[in-house]
Scaffold this active site. Structure first.
Site, PDB file in Angstrom:
ATOM      1  N   ASP A   1       0.005   7.238  -3.491  1.00 33.65           N
ATOM      2  CA  ASP A   1      -1.073   6.851  -4.400  1.00 33.65           C
ATOM      3  C   ASP A   1      -1.370   7.925  -5.436  1.00 33.65           C
ATOM      4  O   ASP A   1      -1.449   7.635  -6.634  1.00 33.65           O
ATOM      5  CB  ASP A   1      -2.355   6.572  -3.602  1.00 33.65           C
ATOM      6  CG  ASP A   1      -2.382   5.170  -3.020  1.00 33.65           C
ATOM      7  OD1 ASP A   1      -1.480   4.378  -3.308  1.00 33.65           O
ATOM      8  OD2 ASP A   1      -3.326   4.879  -2.255  1.00 33.65           O
TER       9      ASP A   1
ATOM     10  N   HIS B  22       0.855  -1.184   0.000  1.00 31.76           N
ATOM     11  CA  HIS B  22       0.000   0.000   0.000  1.00 31.76           C
ATOM     12  C   HIS B  22       0.890   1.234   0.000  1.00 31.76           C
ATOM     13  O   HIS B  22       2.118   1.152   0.171  1.00 31.76           O
ATOM     14  CB  HIS B  22      -0.954   0.007   1.197  1.00 31.76           C
ATOM     15  CG  HIS B  22      -2.209  -0.781   0.972  1.00 31.76           C
ATOM     16  ND1 HIS B  22      -3.134  -0.430   0.004  1.00 31.76           N
ATOM     17  CD2 HIS B  22      -2.708  -1.891   1.578  1.00 31.76           C
ATOM     18  CE1 HIS B  22      -4.143  -1.294   0.027  1.00 31.76           C
ATOM     19  NE2 HIS B  22      -3.906  -2.196   0.972  1.00 31.76           N
TER      20      HIS B  22
END
Length: 384
Positions: A171, A141
């Site tokens: 991200d 992640h």
């Protein structure tokens, strides 16, 4: 079979990407955000959702990363699933997927299969680790990706652990924005007389590392220490950081240049007691003087003191407060659509203005209109 729309009235976007068709294979995180940005800029983004969902545990009505898109339901594991996606691909300019390396190929919608149907297609791949390398097949992640690039280690107080910047740095900045730059650059190439489609490998680790280019240059020149809270831009500088006010809120100070610093200390009221800003040995003393002074008034009072000045000082607002800031309100930085206050599309264009034109796409809600507009009758269920 006759193809008919579902009355959605979709007429395409009006931004600079009007006429560009994008297929998004549903995922989470940076892929959907990248596709949202393309939709904000006017592209016709069709999201291929899987039956039963598979995204984040958010009510689809509030998933703003799906605003302005259309959605069809296709089970890629069904016998005809890949063929239906390839029918869309044949009419698309860009495809975005965020599977682990090799998964799209196993599903029958990898680059080779797609380019066989559409040689001009730009195939955008969004992953954390990239398509190659020892960790390419490993789960991860945002926090792990920014950790190994050195970016996470730069953020936070020197005496505590690194501060986690939500998922904005990895991200969205290192991932989504680099994917968008990549697919648009590749689209430009594909549309040249000699151009062809290609694969864009957008890895969050690559993009995040790229974001630190200036810092690496400063470090090589001896102007940046490789530790937190010891540098000009990481909170180590007493005139570039945040300070608590008397009501427990904060002000942000960025008075780097001498003329801005002079205005800052004058309006703060410590002009006569502040030590020389270039005396690094006295930075601790300067920080204490600034902190003590900020604690004497509320955030609202200090905001009024610095309002309209060149001191480079601003109140630290919460997410709910931000839309009401006078400057952001005047510019329309935030907008309301479908009862949801949300950031407006960015950047802005003089000839092809952009705006939020649709709420979050509900899974499968636009099968009819996409089948009609893209001339893909295979999307519709067989008539009995």
């Amino acid at each position: 079979m006759a193809v008919t729309g579902n009355g959605s009235g979709y007429a395409g976007g009006n931004g600079p990407l009007a006429g560009v068709r994008v297929v998004e294979l549903a995922g989470i995180g940076p892929g959907p955000f990248a596709a949202m940005l393309l939709a904000d800029l006017g592209a016709d983004v069709v999201r291929v959702d899987r039956p039963g969902g598979g995204g984040l545990a958010v009510n689809p009505a509030y998933d703003l990363t799906n605003r302005g898109k259309r959605s069809v339901l296709i089970d890629l594991k069904s016998a005809d699933g890949p063929a239906r996606v390839l029918d869309l691909v044949e009419r698309a300019d860009i495809l975005i997927e965020g599977f682990r390396p090799g998964v799209a190929e196993r599903l029958g919608v990898g680059p080779a299969a797609c380019h066989a149907r559409n040689p001009k297609l730009v195939y955008g791949r969004m992953t954390g680790w990239g398509q190659e390398g020892p960790l390419a097949q490993t789960a991860g992640h945002d926090i792990a990706y920014i950790a190994v690039t050195g970016a996470l280690g730069m953020i936070g107080d020197p005496g505590g652990p690194p501060a986690v910047p939500a998922n904005l740095v990895g991200d969205y900045a290192g991932g989504s924005l680099y994917l968008v730059v990549g697919v648009l650059a590749a689209l430009q190439h594909a549309r040249t007389p000699e151009g062809a489609g290609q694969v864009v490998d957008a890895a969050i680790v690559d993009g995040t590392a790229h974001l630190t280019a200036m810092i690496h240059g400063m470090m090589a020149a001896g102007g940046w220490q490789d530790r937190r809270g010891a540098n000009l831009l990481d909170g180590g500088c007493p005139f570039y950081g945040t300070y608590e006010t008397s009501d427990g809120r904060y002000m942000a100070v960025g008075a780097l240049e001498q003329q801005f610093y002079d205005t800052f200390v004058e309006l703060l009221g410590i002009e006569d007691q502040a030590p020389a800003r270039k005396d690094l040995a006295r930075w601790g003393e300067l920080r204490e003087a600034v902190a003590a002074r900020f604690k004497t008034r509320t955030r609202e009072e200090w905001t009024a003191v610095f309002e309209g000045s060149d001191a480079c000082v601003a109140p630290v607002l919460s997410l709910r407060e931000a839309p009401d800031h006078p400057h952001l309100a005047a510019r329309g930085t935030f907008t309301e659509f479908g009862g949801i206050v949300q950031p407006a599309p960015a950047p802005r264009f003089s000839a092809t203005p952009v705006a939020v034109t649709g709420g979050p796409a509900r899974p499968g809600a636009h099968t009819g209109s996409v089948a009609a507009d893209w001339d893909v009758p295979s999307l519709l269920p067989e008539e009995s």
